[in-house]
Each structure stands twice: as structure tokens, then as C-alpha cells.
Motif scaffolding. Structure first.
Motif, PDB file in Angstrom:
ATOM      1  N   LYS A 185       0.822  -1.214   0.000  1.00 26.70           N
ATOM      2  CA  LYS A 185       0.000   0.000   0.000  1.00 26.70           C
ATOM      3  C   LYS A 185       0.855   1.262   0.000  1.00 26.70           C
ATOM      4  N   ASP A 186       2.055   1.132  -0.533  1.00 31.11           N
ATOM      5  CA  ASP A 186       2.959   2.264  -0.691  1.00 31.11           C
ATOM      6  C   ASP A 186       2.810   2.753  -2.127  1.00 31.11           C
ATOM      7  N   TYR A 187       1.758   3.502  -2.372  1.00 26.54           N
ATOM      8  CA  TYR A 187       1.419   3.900  -3.731  1.00 26.54           C
ATOM      9  C   TYR A 187       2.435   4.862  -4.336  1.00 26.54           C
ATOM     10  N   ASP A 188       3.072   5.668  -3.513  1.00 25.91           N
ATOM     11  CA  ASP A 188       4.075   6.604  -4.022  1.00 25.91           C
ATOM     12  C   ASP A 188       5.256   5.859  -4.623  1.00 25.91           C
ATOM     13  N   ASN A 189       5.798   4.904  -3.857  1.00 23.32           N
ATOM     14  CA  ASN A 189       6.933   4.147  -4.378  1.00 23.32           C
ATOM     15  C   ASN A 189       6.531   3.245  -5.541  1.00 23.32           C
ATOM     16  N   ALA A 190       5.296   2.771  -5.522  1.00 20.36           N
ATOM     17  CA  ALA A 190       4.818   1.955  -6.642  1.00 20.36           C
ATOM     18  C   ALA A 190       4.819   2.790  -7.919  1.00 20.36           C
ATOM     19  N   SER A 191       4.331   4.024  -7.801  1.00 19.82           N
ATOM     20  CA  SER A 191       4.296   4.920  -8.965  1.00 19.82           C
ATOM     21  C   SER A 191       5.696   5.328  -9.396  1.00 19.82           C
ATOM     22  N   LYS A 192       6.597   5.510  -8.422  1.00 22.27           N
ATOM     23  CA  LYS A 192       7.972   5.922  -8.738  1.00 22.27           C
ATOM     24  C   LYS A 192       8.691   4.862  -9.563  1.00 22.27           C
ATOM     25  N   GLN A 193       8.365   3.592  -9.331  1.00 19.78           N
ATOM     26  CA  GLN A 193       9.002   2.541 -10.117  1.00 19.78           C
ATOM     27  C   GLN A 193       8.668   2.706 -11.596  1.00 19.78           C
ATOM     28  N   LEU A 194       7.456   3.208 -11.881  1.00 17.29           N
ATOM     29  CA  LEU A 194       7.056   3.412 -13.272  1.00 17.29           C
ATOM     30  C   LEU A 194       7.861   4.522 -13.933  1.00 17.29           C
ATOM     31  N   GLU A 195       8.346   5.464 -13.128  1.00 24.34           N
ATOM     32  CA  GLU A 195       9.113   6.573 -13.679  1.00 24.34           C
ATOM     33  C   GLU A 195      10.435   6.110 -14.280  1.00 24.34           C
ATOM     34  N   ASN A 196      10.898   4.932 -13.878  1.00 18.18           N
ATOM     35  CA  ASN A 196      12.156   4.402 -14.405  1.00 18.18           C
ATOM     36  C   ASN A 196      11.986   3.705 -15.752  1.00 18.18           C
ATOM     37  N   LEU A 197      10.753   3.546 -16.187  1.00 15.39           N
ATOM     38  CA  LEU A 197      10.496   2.853 -17.441  1.00 15.39           C
ATOM     39  C   LEU A 197      10.651   3.781 -18.640  1.00 15.39           C
ATOM     40  N   LYS A 198      11.270   3.273 -19.693  1.00 14.76           N
ATOM     41  CA  LYS A 198      11.385   4.057 -20.922  1.00 14.76           C
ATOM     42  C   LYS A 198      10.029   4.175 -21.607  1.00 14.76           C
ATOM     43  N   ASP A 199       9.272   3.091 -21.563  1.00 18.83           N
ATOM     44  CA  ASP A 199       7.952   3.082 -22.197  1.00 18.83           C
ATOM     45  C   ASP A 199       6.888   2.974 -21.112  1.00 18.83           C
ATOM     46  N   LYS A 200       6.320   4.106 -20.755  1.00 25.45           N
ATOM     47  CA  LYS A 200       5.317   4.132 -19.690  1.00 25.45           C
ATOM     48  C   LYS A 200       3.916   3.791 -20.195  1.00 25.45           C
ATOM     49  N   SER A 201       3.803   3.575 -21.517  1.00 29.63           N
ATOM     50  CA  SER A 201       2.505   3.228 -22.091  1.00 29.63           C
ATOM     51  C   SER A 201       2.446   1.759 -22.494  1.00 29.63           C
ATOM     52  N   SER A 202       3.427   0.980 -22.036  1.00 29.96           N
ATOM     53  CA  SER A 202       3.414  -0.446 -22.351  1.00 29.96           C
ATOM     54  C   SER A 202       2.246  -1.103 -21.642  1.00 29.96           C
ATOM     55  N   ASP A 203       1.846  -2.273 -22.118  1.00 24.68           N
ATOM     56  CA  ASP A 203       0.709  -2.941 -21.479  1.00 24.68           C
ATOM     57  C   ASP A 203       1.034  -3.332 -20.039  1.00 24.68           C
ATOM     58  N   GLU A 204       2.320  -3.639 -19.758  1.00 26.95           N
ATOM     59  CA  GLU A 204       2.703  -3.969 -18.381  1.00 26.95           C
ATOM     60  C   GLU A 204       2.548  -2.756 -17.468  1.00 26.95           C
ATOM     61  N   ALA A 205       2.979  -1.590 -17.966  1.00 23.85           N
ATOM     62  CA  ALA A 205       2.847  -0.373 -17.170  1.00 23.85           C
ATOM     63  C   ALA A 205       1.371  -0.019 -16.962  1.00 23.85           C
ATOM     64  N   LEU A 206       0.571  -0.211 -17.997  1.00 23.43           N
ATOM     65  CA  LEU A 206      -0.862   0.076 -17.891  1.00 23.43           C
ATOM     66  C   LEU A 206      -1.530  -0.862 -16.893  1.00 23.43           C
ATOM     67  N   ALA A 207      -1.061  -2.106 -16.852  1.00 20.69           N
ATOM     68  CA  ALA A 207      -1.608  -3.059 -15.884  1.00 20.69           C
ATOM     69  C   ALA A 207      -1.329  -2.590 -14.461  1.00 20.69           C
ATOM     70  N   LEU A 208      -0.102  -2.116 -14.224  1.00 19.21           N
ATOM     71  CA  LEU A 208       0.252  -1.640 -12.892  1.00 19.21           C
ATOM     72  C   LEU A 208      -0.511  -0.356 -12.556  1.00 19.21           C
ATOM     73  N   LEU A 209      -0.649   0.536 -13.530  1.00 17.37           N
ATOM     74  CA  LEU A 209      -1.430   1.748 -13.307  1.00 17.37           C
ATOM     75  C   LEU A 209      -2.878   1.398 -12.969  1.00 17.37           C
ATOM     76  N   GLY A 210      -3.387   0.376 -13.649  1.00 10.58           N
ATOM     77  CA  GLY A 210      -4.741  -0.080 -13.347  1.00 10.58           C
ATOM     78  C   GLY A 210      -4.843  -0.610 -11.934  1.00 10.58           C
ATOM     79  N   ASP A 211      -3.825  -1.347 -11.519  1.00  7.72           N
ATOM     80  CA  ASP A 211      -3.822  -1.891 -10.160  1.00  7.72           C
ATOM     81  C   ASP A 211      -3.765  -0.781  -9.114  1.00  7.72           C
ATOM     82  N   ILE A 212      -2.948   0.227  -9.378  1.00  9.05           N
ATOM     83  CA  ILE A 212      -2.842   1.345  -8.436  1.00  9.05           C
ATOM     84  C   ILE A 212      -4.183   2.069  -8.347  1.00  9.05           C
TER      85      ILE A 212
END
Length: 285
Positions: A185-212
Motif C-alpha cells: 500500500k505504498d502507492y508513491d513508491n509503486a508509482s515511482k518505479q514506473l518513472e524508471n520505465l522508458k515506455d510508460k505506455s506499455s501494457d505492463e505499465a498500464l496493468a500496474l497503473l490499473g492496479d494502483i
């Protein structure tokens, strides 16, 4: 998970566990018997489900393949729901011996032990599941959830920490750590991990965004993320996106569509026992 490598386990030893109680039925196909078993499970008629699964397996003619193993996962779930704990354990044990690289039967057998109050055996199986695939972040999360649900949150949290200790700067590492932080339930750090991705619109990133979004209570937004991910060509995280979409549909009150999509999902991923249990819930809505 790692590509599953088949062992040289003698087929006769496997079938001693997997083919017990089978009878011949030449009027239907292997898949039809399997689907009949699934349908029986949806109705919570586990005895009937086991009969169909046994027939499906025997009709394979002694050939043990992915379809047979998936059917045996189902049979073990039916046996457990019927209270045949020892038989369910034997099913999972047989699958563990058949494929020494697959962590799923270890996790599932461990979960049966945990539910039965056999913590030591459960932890041993969970440890083996991790040994078989140390990089599977989701396995760490599932183990944590099961332990926490049975009152062993402290033991479970050690698995989350183990997952965060996995070294690496790949896309899989960032996404995996994001899912672990989400579990915490550490949503800030969960979101920060996405900032390290080159492609933030990948289906994997979208899945995590959906989960958040789901965890934050914004179910409509979550549904949009999941469906956007599924619209991409050949999504690599298709299974999680589908499960997320089904969950979001449930939370937005669209049970009819959720039920329909769950039926389609289980045809693609028949060994997802958790999804099978969810389908039983949906059938009561």
C-alpha cells in the motif's frame, strides 16, 4: 516464470497419481470432458467434476502433456473443495515430480498445508516455489497474501522484502518492485518505479497503473487502463490485464460482463484456481 523443462519421470509413476479413478468414455472429446468438469465446478458439484476430469485424462491415452497437467490442477482444486485433502495433496505432489521447474504446484500444495494448519510444511513448499523461480515477483506476493490471511503477516512480510531485494534495473524489475510496493500500500513508491520505465505506455505499465487505481478506489479509471492495455497488439501482460478488467467490471457493478469475460479467461488460463473460485462467486450474482 521460467520455461518449464520436462523431467524424465517415468510415465507410470505419474499416472499412478494422475489417472486414479478413471473410466473410459468414447462419446466425447478430451476437451469436452474437461469443460464438463469445469461446468460442474461452477455448480459446486465437485464429485461430478472429478469424474469428468478423470475421463478427460484417461482419454489422453497415457500421454502426459500441458492439457493433462492443467486438468489435474482442476481436479486437485475439486478434491480440496470436496474435503479430500490427502488426494488433493497427492495431485499436487505428482505435478511437482513431473515438472521440477514449475513453482505452481509447490505454491498450491503449500497453500493446502497452510489452510490445514501445517505451517512448517507450507513454508517448505513456499520456499521450494521460490527456489524454482526466484525472479517471480507475483509468487512472493501470493505467498504473502496467503500467510497474512492465516494470521502469519510477519512471516509473509519477509517474502515481500525478499522480492524488493532482487537486484536489477530491467523493465521486469521495476514493474515487479512496483507491484510489491502496491501490495504494501505504498502507492508513491509503486508509482515511482514506473518513472524508471522508458515506455510508460506499455501494457505492463498500464496493468500496474490499473492496479494502483483499483487500490485507490478509482475503478472506472482502472478499467480504462486495463482495457487500453488489452487494445495493444499482442500484450505480454494479457493475463493480468484480463484479470484486472474482470475485477474492475465487478467493482463497477457490471457482473454480467464480468461473468462472460471470466468464462473466456478460464478457457485461456484453466489452471488459475483463484479465477475458478472467483467464477463461482460471479455465478451467485
Amino acid at each position: 516464470m521460467n520455461t518449464r523443462k520436462r523431467t524424465g519421470l517415468c510415465c507410470l509413476l505419474v499416472t499412478a497419481f494422475l489417472f486414479s479413478g478413471c473410466s473410459i468414455n468414447t462419446g466425447t472429446t478430451i476437451q469436452e470432458e474437461k469443460e464438463a468438469g469445469i461446468a460442474a465446478m461452477e455448480k459446486q458439484d465437485y464429485e461430478e467434476a472429478i469424474k469428468h476430469f478423470d475421463k478427460s485424462v484417461e482419454m489422453a491415452g497415457g500421454k502426459v502433456n500441458e492439457q493433462v497437467v492443467d486438468t489435474c490442477f482442476y481436479k486437485a482444486a475439486a478434491q480440496y473443495n470436496l474435503g479430500k485433502i490427502d488426494e488433493a495433496v497427492k495431485q499436487y505432489t505428482a505435478i511437482m515430480k513431473y515438472d521440477e521447474n514449475d513453482p505452481r504446484p509447490c505454491f498450491l500444495r503449500g497453500s493446502v498445508y497452510l489452510k490445514e494448519g501445517k505451517l512448517k510444511k507450507a513454508l517448505a513448499d513456499y520456499k521450494e516455489a521460490i527456489v524454482r523461480d526466484e525472479s517471480d515477483y507475483d509468487m512472493y506476493i501470493l505467498i504473502y497474501r496467503n500467510l497474512a490471511a492465516q494470521g502469519y503477516r510477519e512471516e509473509g512480510e519477509t517474502y515481500l522484502q525478499q522480492a524488493l531485494d532482487i537486484k536489477g534495473k530491467s523493465k521486469e524489475n521495476y514493474l515487479g518492485r512496483g507491484r510489491v510496493y502496491l501490495e504494501m500500500k505504498d502507492y508513491d513508491n509503486a508509482s515511482k518505479q514506473l518513472e524508471n520505465l522508458k515506455d510508460k505506455s506499455s501494457d505492463e505499465a498500464l496493468a500496474l497503473l490499473g492496479d494502483i487505481a483499483m487500490e485507490s478506489g478509482d475503478y472506472d479509471k482502472a478499467l480504462k487502463y486495463y482495457q487500453k492495455g488489452l487494445q495493444q497488439k499482442n500484450p505480454t501482460d494479457r493475463q493480468k490485464l484480463l484479470r484486472g478488467e474482470i475485477a474492475a467490471l465487478e467493482y463497477t457493478g457490471n457482473f454480467a460482463e464480468a461473468k462472460e469475460k471470466m468464462t473466456a479467461y478460464l478457457k485461456l488460463y484453466p489452471s488459475d484456481v483463484g479465477a475458478l473460485q472467483e467464477q463461482i462467486f460471479l455465478n451467485t450474482r
